[in-house]
Design a protein around this motif. Sequence first.
Motif, PDB file in Angstrom:
ATOM      1  N   LYS A 144      11.385  -1.809   0.286  1.00  0.00           N
ATOM      2  CA  LYS A 144      10.550  -2.201  -0.842  1.00  0.00           C
ATOM      3  C   LYS A 144       9.292  -2.926  -0.365  1.00  0.00           C
ATOM      4  O   LYS A 144       8.278  -2.678  -0.664  1.00  0.00           O
ATOM      5  N   THR A 145       9.553  -4.071   0.393  1.00  0.00           N
ATOM      6  CA  THR A 145       8.161  -4.671   1.050  1.00  0.00           C
ATOM      7  C   THR A 145       7.425  -3.913   1.577  1.00  0.00           C
ATOM      8  O   THR A 145       6.270  -4.051   1.393  1.00  0.00           O
ATOM      9  N   ILE A 146       8.041  -3.069   2.646  1.00  0.00           N
ATOM     10  CA  ILE A 146       6.957  -2.357   3.453  1.00  0.00           C
ATOM     11  C   ILE A 146       6.230  -1.142   2.509  1.00  0.00           C
ATOM     12  O   ILE A 146       5.128  -1.131   2.759  1.00  0.00           O
ATOM     13  N   LEU A 147       6.700  -0.652   1.631  1.00  0.00           N
ATOM     14  CA  LEU A 147       6.342   0.051   0.767  1.00  0.00           C
ATOM     15  C   LEU A 147       5.110  -0.551  -0.087  1.00  0.00           C
ATOM     16  O   LEU A 147       4.287   0.055  -0.359  1.00  0.00           O
ATOM     17  N   VAL A 148       5.498  -1.643  -0.646  1.00  0.00           N
ATOM     18  CA  VAL A 148       4.517  -2.266  -1.375  1.00  0.00           C
ATOM     19  C   VAL A 148       3.349  -2.797  -0.615  1.00  0.00           C
ATOM     20  O   VAL A 148       2.125  -2.758  -0.934  1.00  0.00           O
ATOM     21  N   ASP A 149       3.623  -3.413   0.765  1.00  0.00           N
ATOM     22  CA  ASP A 149       2.605  -3.694   1.547  1.00  0.00           C
ATOM     23  C   ASP A 149       1.527  -2.517   1.988  1.00  0.00           C
ATOM     24  O   ASP A 149       0.407  -2.592   2.006  1.00  0.00           O
ATOM     25  N   ARG A 150       2.143  -1.126   1.935  1.00  0.00           N
ATOM     26  CA  ARG A 150       1.396  -0.165   2.480  1.00  0.00           C
ATOM     27  C   ARG A 150       0.870   0.456   1.038  1.00  0.00           C
ATOM     28  O   ARG A 150      -0.604   0.835   1.343  1.00  0.00           O
ATOM     29  N   GLU A 151       1.481   0.526  -0.014  1.00  0.00           N
ATOM     30  CA  GLU A 151       0.631   1.232  -1.165  1.00  0.00           C
ATOM     31  C   GLU A 151      -0.134   0.325  -2.173  1.00  0.00           C
ATOM     32  O   GLU A 151      -0.776   0.450  -3.029  1.00  0.00           O
ATOM     33  N   GLY A 152       0.696  -0.693  -2.225  1.00  0.00           N
ATOM     34  CA  GLY A 152       0.045  -1.987  -3.279  1.00  0.00           C
ATOM     35  C   GLY A 152       0.474  -1.609  -4.567  1.00  0.00           C
ATOM     36  O   GLY A 152       1.435  -0.712  -4.957  1.00  0.00           O
ATOM     37  N   ASP A 153       0.278  -2.447  -5.420  1.00  0.00           N
ATOM     38  CA  ASP A 153       0.468  -2.402  -7.152  1.00  0.00           C
ATOM     39  C   ASP A 153      -0.499  -1.529  -7.656  1.00  0.00           C
ATOM     40  O   ASP A 153      -1.692  -2.151  -7.672  1.00  0.00           O
ATOM     41  N   PRO A 154      -0.277  -0.514  -8.321  1.00  0.00           N
ATOM     42  CA  PRO A 154      -1.274   0.345  -8.940  1.00  0.00           C
ATOM     43  C   PRO A 154      -1.771  -0.228 -10.138  1.00  0.00           C
ATOM     44  O   PRO A 154      -2.982  -0.012 -10.645  1.00  0.00           O
ATOM     45  N   THR A 155      -0.941  -1.342 -10.831  1.00  0.00           N
ATOM     46  CA  THR A 155      -1.382  -1.805 -12.090  1.00  0.00           C
ATOM     47  C   THR A 155      -2.081  -2.938 -12.070  1.00  0.00           C
ATOM     48  O   THR A 155      -2.429  -3.700 -12.819  1.00  0.00           O
ATOM     49  N   ALA A 156      -2.327  -3.445 -10.715  1.00  0.00           N
ATOM     50  CA  ALA A 156      -3.006  -4.915 -10.371  1.00  0.00           C
ATOM     51  C   ALA A 156      -4.682  -4.559 -10.781  1.00  0.00           C
ATOM     52  O   ALA A 156      -5.097  -3.572 -10.573  1.00  0.00           O
ATOM     53  N   GLY A 157      -5.033  -5.832 -11.109  1.00  0.00           N
ATOM     54  CA  GLY A 157      -6.640  -5.904 -11.346  1.00  0.00           C
ATOM     55  C   GLY A 157      -7.470  -6.109 -10.262  1.00  0.00           C
ATOM     56  O   GLY A 157      -6.679  -5.904  -9.097  1.00  0.00           O
ATOM     57  N   GLY A 158      -8.528  -6.113 -10.390  1.00  0.00           N
ATOM     58  CA  GLY A 158      -9.459  -6.436  -9.070  1.00  0.00           C
ATOM     59  C   GLY A 158      -9.260  -7.604  -8.599  1.00  0.00           C
ATOM     60  O   GLY A 158      -9.166  -7.696  -7.284  1.00  0.00           O
ATOM     61  N   TRP A 159      -9.197  -8.698  -8.852  1.00  0.00           N
ATOM     62  CA  TRP A 159      -8.776 -10.033  -8.209  1.00  0.00           C
ATOM     63  C   TRP A 159      -7.537 -10.078  -7.523  1.00  0.00           C
ATOM     64  O   TRP A 159      -7.382 -10.608  -6.699  1.00  0.00           O
ATOM     65  N   GLN A 160      -6.522  -9.323  -8.409  1.00  0.00           N
ATOM     66  CA  GLN A 160      -5.261  -9.213  -7.717  1.00  0.00           C
ATOM     67  C   GLN A 160      -5.222  -8.182  -6.681  1.00  0.00           C
ATOM     68  O   GLN A 160      -4.340  -8.448  -5.634  1.00  0.00           O
ATOM     69  N   ARG A 161      -5.947  -7.318  -6.777  1.00  0.00           N
ATOM     70  CA  ARG A 161      -5.799  -6.492  -5.500  1.00  0.00           C
ATOM     71  C   ARG A 161      -6.541  -7.052  -4.316  1.00  0.00           C
ATOM     72  O   ARG A 161      -6.123  -7.088  -3.383  1.00  0.00           O
ATOM     73  N   PHE A 162      -7.541  -7.830  -4.742  1.00  0.00           N
ATOM     74  CA  PHE A 162      -8.186  -8.778  -3.725  1.00  0.00           C
ATOM     75  C   PHE A 162      -7.217  -9.837  -3.034  1.00  0.00           C
ATOM     76  O   PHE A 162      -7.169  -9.994  -1.929  1.00  0.00           O
ATOM     77  N   GLN A 163      -6.258 -10.320  -3.944  1.00  0.00           N
ATOM     78  CA  GLN A 163      -5.337 -11.407  -3.501  1.00  0.00           C
ATOM     79  C   GLN A 163      -4.411 -10.584  -2.580  1.00  0.00           C
ATOM     80  O   GLN A 163      -3.900 -11.004  -1.501  1.00  0.00           O
ATOM     81  N   ILE A 164      -3.838  -9.290  -3.013  1.00  0.00           N
ATOM     82  CA  ILE A 164      -2.944  -8.697  -2.323  1.00  0.00           C
ATOM     83  C   ILE A 164      -3.442  -8.318  -0.678  1.00  0.00           C
ATOM     84  O   ILE A 164      -2.782  -8.329   0.195  1.00  0.00           O
ATOM     85  N   CYS A 165      -4.578  -8.010  -0.901  1.00  0.00           N
ATOM     86  CA  CYS A 165      -5.251  -7.351   0.439  1.00  0.00           C
ATOM     87  C   CYS A 165      -5.331  -8.582   1.351  1.00  0.00           C
ATOM     88  O   CYS A 165      -5.299  -8.523   2.672  1.00  0.00           O
ATOM     89  N   LEU A 166      -6.018  -9.775   0.688  1.00  0.00           N
ATOM     90  CA  LEU A 166      -6.034 -10.690   1.618  1.00  0.00           C
ATOM     91  C   LEU A 166      -4.683 -11.391   2.170  1.00  0.00           C
ATOM     92  O   LEU A 166      -4.613 -11.976   3.219  1.00  0.00           O
ATOM     93  N   TRP A 167      -3.789 -11.313   1.544  1.00  0.00           N
ATOM     94  CA  TRP A 167      -2.309 -11.822   1.766  1.00  0.00           C
ATOM     95  C   TRP A 167      -1.780 -11.091   2.828  1.00  0.00           C
ATOM     96  O   TRP A 167      -1.056 -11.332   3.777  1.00  0.00           O
ATOM     97  N   ARG A 168      -2.011  -9.702   2.637  1.00  0.00           N
ATOM     98  CA  ARG A 168      -1.608  -8.628   3.827  1.00  0.00           C
ATOM     99  C   ARG A 168      -2.366  -9.227   5.066  1.00  0.00           C
ATOM    100  O   ARG A 168      -1.705  -9.088   6.165  1.00  0.00           O
ATOM    101  N   LEU A 169      -3.723  -9.329   4.886  1.00  0.00           N
ATOM    102  CA  LEU A 169      -4.548  -9.589   5.990  1.00  0.00           C
ATOM    103  C   LEU A 169      -3.886 -10.915   6.804  1.00  0.00           C
ATOM    104  O   LEU A 169      -3.925 -10.916   7.851  1.00  0.00           O
TER     105      LEU A 169
END
Length: 502
Positions: A144-169
């Motif tokens: 689940k963690t690997i898939l979430v890291d690979r695909e991300g959350d499709p329901t997340a907004g712009g700022w949340q997507r930025f946070q997710i990308c930064l967290w992965r980075l």
Amino acid sequence: MWGTQRTRYADCNGSEASEEAEIVVNIGGVKQVLYGDVLNRYPDTRLAELVDCSTKSSEDISSLCDDYDPDTGEFYFDRDPEAFKCIIELYYYGEIHMRRGICPICFMKEMEFWKIGSDFLDECCRSHLREVEDELAEIAEKVKTILVDREGDPTAGGWQRFQICLWRLMEKPESSLPAHIIAIVSFIFILVSSVVMCVGTIPDLQVEDSEGNLTEHPTLEVIETVCIGWFTMEYLLRLISSPNKLKFVLSFMNIIDFMAIMPFFVVLILTSFGAGVMELANVQQAVQALRIMRIARIFKLARHSSGLQTLTSALKSSFKELGLLLMYMGVGVFLFSALGYTMEQNHPDTLFTSIPQSFWWAVITMTTVGYGDVYPKTTLGRCNAAISFLCGVIAIALPIHPIINNFVMFYNKQQVLETAAKHEIELMALRSSAGGVKAALGAHKHVCGAGGWDNAMRSCHSDTYIPLLKDSRGGAGIPTPSKDTSFESTPETTDYILSHEH
């Protein structure tokens, strides 16, 4: 109607006393003869239902077994014969034991097929089953963690997507190449800052200030400032992108990160107050203590080393053994220091002035260090030292073996979980491709034929893949790999999936 063979038994006088149904079953090519009175001990099981087949129709018999030969009265089951040897123990011993080498998950499916509840499984086997289920849950969580890291959350907004990308980075080096590069750069900064801290204490590389005191070389201070700047930026970016700020701040590794950068800024603030404040003795001692706290940054290496993380987990699980070690050493230190003081106090040149002072001698003797600063001078004192040395070796050696076993167990488990999670992702990607599925199924039929046992008794990894796949598609919040995944079906991966199908 099909009949069932019956065997007649004679009593002690030679007359026929009883008549018993004889059931012939063929389990995966292995024939066994069972008896009705034995099977009727558990009438709700599938085998017990075979006893009264003479009164059942052909459709009912077909629902009980895979095939039936009316000429020989033989019931055929396309199941695992090794697992059936364990199943049949229930009718003779009242409980079931899994044999070594049988997958617990697959064995539970066998018990379900034979209509036997898990309550008949022995407690030792049930504990093993729970361990396997826990491992499968951890594998599912990693998938689940690997898939979430690979695909991300499709329901997340712009700022949340930025946070997710930064967290992965910043937190997931395996998620992308830039994240891997950042992890390497962070590792280099940790090493450089640690080396600078050590080199800065060499007197030949230090310079004198206006008051004649030795201080760090200006070049080393610049390098230290650059490293602290990197650590500060890294900590702030991870804090901003963290999904749970409170959990992030209270995390042990993040506390170490904060302690690694905090002394620099405290010293900087104290310096900005002027020379008058820095001349205070208490302030100077505080500054020295804060500088010593810089050694905490070496623990930042644990963030990038799975071996150090495994060692930490092994030590956490070995608190009981470590407590026993401290207890043994504490008792030994108290006992032998008291004996040493008693035996040495009458010597004119004794080095044992008190029992608390003798604690130091007992510690360095039991730990086989022996600095030689304190030593006995009487014969009895030397005998006491010899005994304390032997007892110290035994006390240290006894708890070490369980601690080593815990480390090996955690390390192997970590490797298995990571490998299993990667294989799950590969299998999901292969199955999500229509061509991969057809190729795998075609090769499977070509190699194995149409046997039913192959489908029922797969390996633990392949069998557990199905619930993981259902979780990923059944609304559990795990995105499935897309059709345009980067996974390619190769002969090696085809061999891998075929080996796991069996």
